[in-house]
Design an enzyme around this catalytic site. Structure first.
Site, mmCIF file in Angstrom:
data_model
loop_
_atom_site.group_PDB
_atom_site.id
_atom_site.type_symbol
_atom_site.label_atom_id
_atom_site.label_comp_id
_atom_site.label_asym_id
_atom_site.label_seq_id
_atom_site.Cartn_x
_atom_site.Cartn_y
_atom_site.Cartn_z
ATOM 1 N N HIS A 131 0.874 -1.201 0.000
ATOM 2 C CA HIS A 131 0.000 0.000 0.000
ATOM 3 C C HIS A 131 0.898 1.235 0.000
ATOM 4 C CE1 HIS A 131 -3.852 2.154 1.298
ATOM 5 N NE2 HIS A 131 -2.930 3.111 1.178
ATOM 6 N N HIS A 146 1.543 5.412 -1.662
ATOM 7 C CA HIS A 146 1.179 6.594 -2.454
ATOM 8 C C HIS A 146 2.456 7.212 -2.996
ATOM 9 C CE1 HIS A 146 -2.967 6.685 -0.839
ATOM 10 N NE2 HIS A 146 -2.381 6.177 0.233
ATOM 11 N N LYS A 160 -9.509 -0.127 -6.033
ATOM 12 C CA LYS A 160 -9.545 0.498 -4.711
ATOM 13 C C LYS A 160 -10.891 1.118 -4.442
ATOM 14 C CE LYS A 160 -7.987 2.076 -0.815
ATOM 15 N NZ LYS A 160 -6.824 2.853 -0.427
ATOM 16 N N HIS A 170 -10.528 1.077 1.650
ATOM 17 C CA HIS A 170 -10.303 2.056 2.717
ATOM 18 C C HIS A 170 -11.517 1.916 3.630
ATOM 19 C CE1 HIS A 170 -8.649 5.883 4.443
ATOM 20 N NE2 HIS A 170 -9.844 5.806 5.020
ATOM 21 N N HIS A 214 -4.612 -0.743 5.706
ATOM 22 C CA HIS A 214 -4.166 -0.014 6.897
ATOM 23 C C HIS A 214 -5.122 -0.149 8.086
ATOM 24 C CE1 HIS A 214 -6.855 2.777 4.948
ATOM 25 N NE2 HIS A 214 -5.959 3.235 4.107
ATOM 26 N N LEU A 217 -5.033 9.019 7.989
ATOM 27 C CA LEU A 217 -6.316 8.315 8.023
ATOM 28 C C LEU A 217 -6.115 6.868 7.598
ATOM 29 C CD1 LEU A 217 -8.631 11.103 6.612
ATOM 30 C CD2 LEU A 217 -8.623 10.186 8.946
ATOM 31 N N ASP A 230 1.401 2.576 3.543
ATOM 32 C CA ASP A 230 0.536 3.751 3.370
ATOM 33 C C ASP A 230 1.368 5.028 3.454
ATOM 34 O OD1 ASP A 230 -1.722 5.227 2.871
ATOM 35 O OD2 ASP A 230 -2.455 5.171 4.931
ATOM 36 N N HIS A 285 2.955 14.602 1.915
ATOM 37 C CA HIS A 285 2.345 15.903 1.629
ATOM 38 C C HIS A 285 3.406 16.954 1.932
ATOM 39 C CE1 HIS A 285 -1.898 14.603 1.286
ATOM 40 N NE2 HIS A 285 -1.585 13.699 2.204
ATOM 41 N N ALA A 329 -4.127 14.673 5.639
ATOM 42 C CA ALA A 329 -3.850 13.391 6.289
ATOM 43 C C ALA A 329 -2.782 12.638 5.515
ATOM 44 C CB ALA A 329 -5.125 12.562 6.327
HETATM 45 C C1 NCD Z 1 -3.591 9.082 2.086
HETATM 46 C C2 NCD Z 1 -3.117 10.147 1.094
HETATM 47 O O1 NCD Z 1 -2.603 11.187 1.529
HETATM 48 O O2 NCD Z 1 -3.223 9.936 -0.112
HETATM 49 N N1 NCD Z 1 -3.632 9.657 3.398
HETATM 50 C C3 NCD Z 1 -3.597 8.993 4.579
HETATM 51 O O3 NCD Z 1 -3.749 9.628 5.627
HETATM 52 N N2 NCD Z 1 -3.374 7.696 4.641
HETATM 53 C C4 NCD Z 1 -4.909 8.539 1.663
HETATM 54 C C5 NCD Z 1 -5.307 7.283 2.394
HETATM 55 O O4 NCD Z 1 -4.725 6.220 2.200
HETATM 56 O O5 NCD Z 1 -6.248 7.350 3.204
HETATM 57 ZN ZN ZN Z 2 -3.306 5.074 1.620
#
Ligand code: NCD
Ligand code: ZN
Length: 355
Positions: free
Chosen positions: A22, A24, A108, A145, A183, A228, A256, A260, A272
């Site tokens: 998982h 991003h 997803k 999610h 997660h 999150l 996860d 940011h 988040a």
């Molecule tokens: C994730 C994101 O920033 O893309 N943020 C997070 O808090 N985990 C999105 C997600 O997986 O919920």
């Molecule tokens: Zn995520």
């Protein structure tokens, strides 16, 4: 897995190279900045499709895959395992097209409004039941999610509510559907995974293994711990550690890692997401060591994920040594900066080698 010689205090650890189930990676200059941190640790990763705009069709997903491959430093092998973003209006034909590529490994489900870039997610689960039937038929995993987006649901209860009200009915209606509950953060989620058959599994992040909600809220508000699903009470963290070290193949590694920019996190309405990629496998190793379960790390990090997805385990191996290093206070993030999980802290394990 090999632990260095006859010692109760292992100094090195060699294991099958892990995968991240998982992740991003963002896109553009952000992708270019963060990819190296994952690609230098993990052989493969399940890549989340919540870009702006989200990747709602096969063409967009494959274009993103090309961008990831193009951003890889030469000679660094890393396989992005792509994922399609479900919407209320996605068609069965789109699912078939995605599956046919052989490059898309799951779809997803974001409840609309539940998290970052989920506005185009699913607002009515009943509207996608025909899609779930097709996924079950194709053997394609549904990645969830698992939080309700209901504004009246307390944020600390959103996972447990979603599991009871939505996930349980889905598993009853589609008993053969492969599901990864992403997660997980609560005792209730651990219990749900334990109570369901082998086609239902969960990923666990390293931040949910390391921290409870005090890290985010006690003695000041620390936005870099805001993610999150949100960090929960200690009893839930403890249940997650027990699940991760249990050797049960239904629990496997998914960071996860969700970067940011600092300005987006340190704000009156911060985003988040925890950026854990630069410290991920090293921190999981610390968690397993502290729990006296280093012998369970390889299964969790490198075996159970591919087994669940029906993929071969990695051939390559990595070696971690006990050699403290200090996590940088920040990393470049396009023309901005991102603050990693554990910024400024000392981590006891580091990777020295991958073969
Ligand atoms: C994730 C994101 O920033 O893309 N943020 C997070 O808090 N985990 C999105 C997600 O997986 O919920
Ligand atoms: Zn995520």
């Amino acid at each position: 897995m090999h632990v260095s010689p006859n010692s109760s205090e292992p100094k090195s650890l060699t294991l099958t190279q892990p995968d991240d189930w998982h992740l991003h990676l963002r896109d553009g200059a952000y992708l270019q900045s963060v990819l190296i941190h994952s690609a230098s640790r993990f052989a493969r990763a399940i890549i989340m499709p919540n870009l702006k705009p989200p990747l709602v069709n096969t063409k967009q997903v494959l274009y993103y895959r090309q961008q990831i491959l193009a951003a890889l430093p030469a000679g660094l092998p890393f396989e992005p395992l792509m994922v399609l973003y479900l919407t209320d209006i996605i068609t069965v034909q789109e699912i078939i097209t995605a599956a046919t590529t052989g490059l898309i490994y799951g779809v997803k489900l974001y409840p609309a409004g539940a998290t970052t870039n989920s506005a185009f997610g699913v607002s009515n689960l009943n509207s996608i039941y025909h899609v779930l039937a097709k996924l079950e038929h194709l053997g394609m995993p549904l990645l969830v999610h698992a939080e309700t987006a209901s504004s009246t649901a307390d944020i600390f209860d959103r996972e447990a509510i979603f599991i009871n009200e939505y996930l349980l009915p889905i598993t009853q209606r589609f008993p053969g559907l492969k599901i990864v509950v992403e997660h997980i953060t609560t005792q209730e989620a651990v219990q749900f995974i334990l109570d369901t058959p082998a086609n239902i599994a969960a990923t666990i992040t390293v931040h949910h293994l390391l921290y409870n909600r005090n890290a985010m809220l006690a003695g000041g508000i620390r936005p870099h711990f805001y993610c999150l699903p949100i960090l929960k009470r200690e009893q839930h963290r403890h249940a997650l550690v027990q699940a991760a070290i249990s050797g049960n193949p239904k629990f496997f590694l998914g960071t996860d890692s969700a970067p940011h920019a600092v300005v987006a996190k340190e704000s009156s309405c911060g985003c988040a997401g925890c950026f854990s990629a630069p410290v991920a496998i090293e921190s999981y190793t610390e968690v397993f060591e502290k729990a006296g379960a280093l012998d369970k790390l390889e299964g969790f990090a490198a075996h159970y994920g591919p087994d669940f997805y029906g993929l071969p385990r990695n051939q390559q191996r990595i070696t971690l040594v006990k050699q403290p290093w200090q996590v940088p206070m920040s990393y470049a993030f396009g023309d901005q900066k991102v603050i990693p999980l554990r910024a400024g802290e000392t981590i006891t394990w580091q990777i020295i080698d991958s073969i």
